[in-house]
Write a protein that holds these residues in place. Sequence first.
Motif, short mmCIF file in Angstrom:
data_model
loop_
_atom_site.label_atom_id
_atom_site.label_comp_id
_atom_site.label_asym_id
_atom_site.label_seq_id
_atom_site.Cartn_x
_atom_site.Cartn_y
_atom_site.Cartn_z
N THR A 1 0.84 -1.21 0.00
CA THR A 1 0.00 0.00 0.00
C THR A 1 0.86 1.25 0.00
O THR A 1 0.59 2.22 -0.71
CB THR A 1 -0.93 0.02 1.23
OG1 THR A 1 -1.71 -1.18 1.24
CG2 THR A 1 -1.85 1.23 1.20
N LEU A 2 1.93 1.23 0.79
CA LEU A 2 2.86 2.36 0.85
C LEU A 2 3.53 2.58 -0.50
O LEU A 2 3.66 3.72 -0.95
CB LEU A 2 3.91 2.12 1.94
CG LEU A 2 4.99 3.20 2.10
CD1 LEU A 2 4.38 4.49 2.60
CD2 LEU A 2 6.09 2.73 3.04
N LYS A 3 3.96 1.49 -1.13
CA LYS A 3 4.62 1.60 -2.44
C LYS A 3 3.67 2.16 -3.49
O LYS A 3 4.05 3.01 -4.30
CB LYS A 3 5.13 0.23 -2.88
CG LYS A 3 6.29 -0.29 -2.04
CD LYS A 3 6.73 -1.65 -2.54
CE LYS A 3 7.88 -2.19 -1.70
NZ LYS A 3 8.33 -3.52 -2.14
N SER A 4 2.41 1.70 -3.47
CA SER A 4 1.42 2.17 -4.42
C SER A 4 1.15 3.66 -4.24
O SER A 4 1.06 4.41 -5.21
CB SER A 4 0.12 1.38 -4.26
OG SER A 4 -0.88 1.87 -5.10
N LYS A 5 1.05 4.08 -2.97
CA LYS A 5 0.81 5.48 -2.65
C LYS A 5 1.98 6.34 -3.11
O LYS A 5 1.80 7.42 -3.69
CB LYS A 5 0.60 5.65 -1.15
CG LYS A 5 0.39 7.08 -0.69
CD LYS A 5 0.27 7.14 0.82
CE LYS A 5 0.16 8.60 1.29
NZ LYS A 5 0.09 8.69 2.77
N ALA A 6 3.19 5.86 -2.88
CA ALA A 6 4.40 6.61 -3.25
C ALA A 6 4.50 6.76 -4.76
O ALA A 6 4.80 7.85 -5.27
CB ALA A 6 5.63 5.90 -2.70
#
Length: 312
Positions: free
Chosen positions: A231-236
């Motif tokens: 989720t963090l990678k997708s947001k970034a």
Amino acid sequence: MENGSYRNEILRIEGLQITHYSTYPVFILLFLAYLFIMVSNLGIIMIIAMEKALHKPMYLLFCNLPVNDALNATVVLPGLLKDILAESDRYISYAACVIQAFGVHTFNTSTHTILIVMAFDRYVAICNPLRYHTIMTNKMVVRLSVIAWVAATVPIIIILALTIRLSHCTSTILNPYCDNPSLFKLSCENLSLNQIFGLFIFAVIWTTSVSCISLTYLKIAHVCLKNQNSTLKSKAIKTCSTHLIVYLIHFGCACSIVILHRFSAYEELRKLASILIYVIPTSLNPVIYGLQTKEIRHWIEQIFLRRKVIPG
């Protein structure tokens, strides 16, 4: 020149060299582009102002960009549209020309400083999510916005101060609008100081923006690689790709102007590029952010859906 303080108070702007047959097509294209720029940028500002869910540091900082784009286009395009239809030469007072040059350079420079503070916001949100609301308070948002505008304004005042001191040996602006290089080229004095200092300021602004944004992305990439949270990678990727695309578009347009200013053989190409820098980035920025930002896209979709609903 005998009188070293001589200055032309009325200047002639050379403008675009277009044929009589292409006058109206060029006018219509530029007018539609300016209309789209104003509607899209001011529309995004209104959406953020009206929607309480968008009253977040990320969007409040982003508001600086559409404000800057609308002002940036307004400094140049309305006057250019008027010149295209005018049959006679365009004349402008020296004071008005300096004011336009100030707006031209300030709003172009502020794009960099605004994107830097937006990159800082993304860094805090991704690398320090637990402290985000503690760091990015309303006071911090205001402080960063003020820093962005002041940092863009001060060097331009210094550059124009060096230009204003020069005497003139011609009264023709070899550009579709007033900018600092066109102003100091009115003089036959030694322009080394103006050229060196102008390139120095340009180098400082670009080095600072490239360094800050590159460092920010490297730290964000390091956190994403270290953290296995998808989720963090997708947001970034989503937020940073939008920011990076906008930055690269402005970077490419601005570099082309600076390079072409140094080669007199490409005068007409430089004039075209100097106009496109007020059309391409200012048109694409609201589209890129409007389509990539879920909250803004959802708000726009709701507006169109409401219009399609027919009362029973």
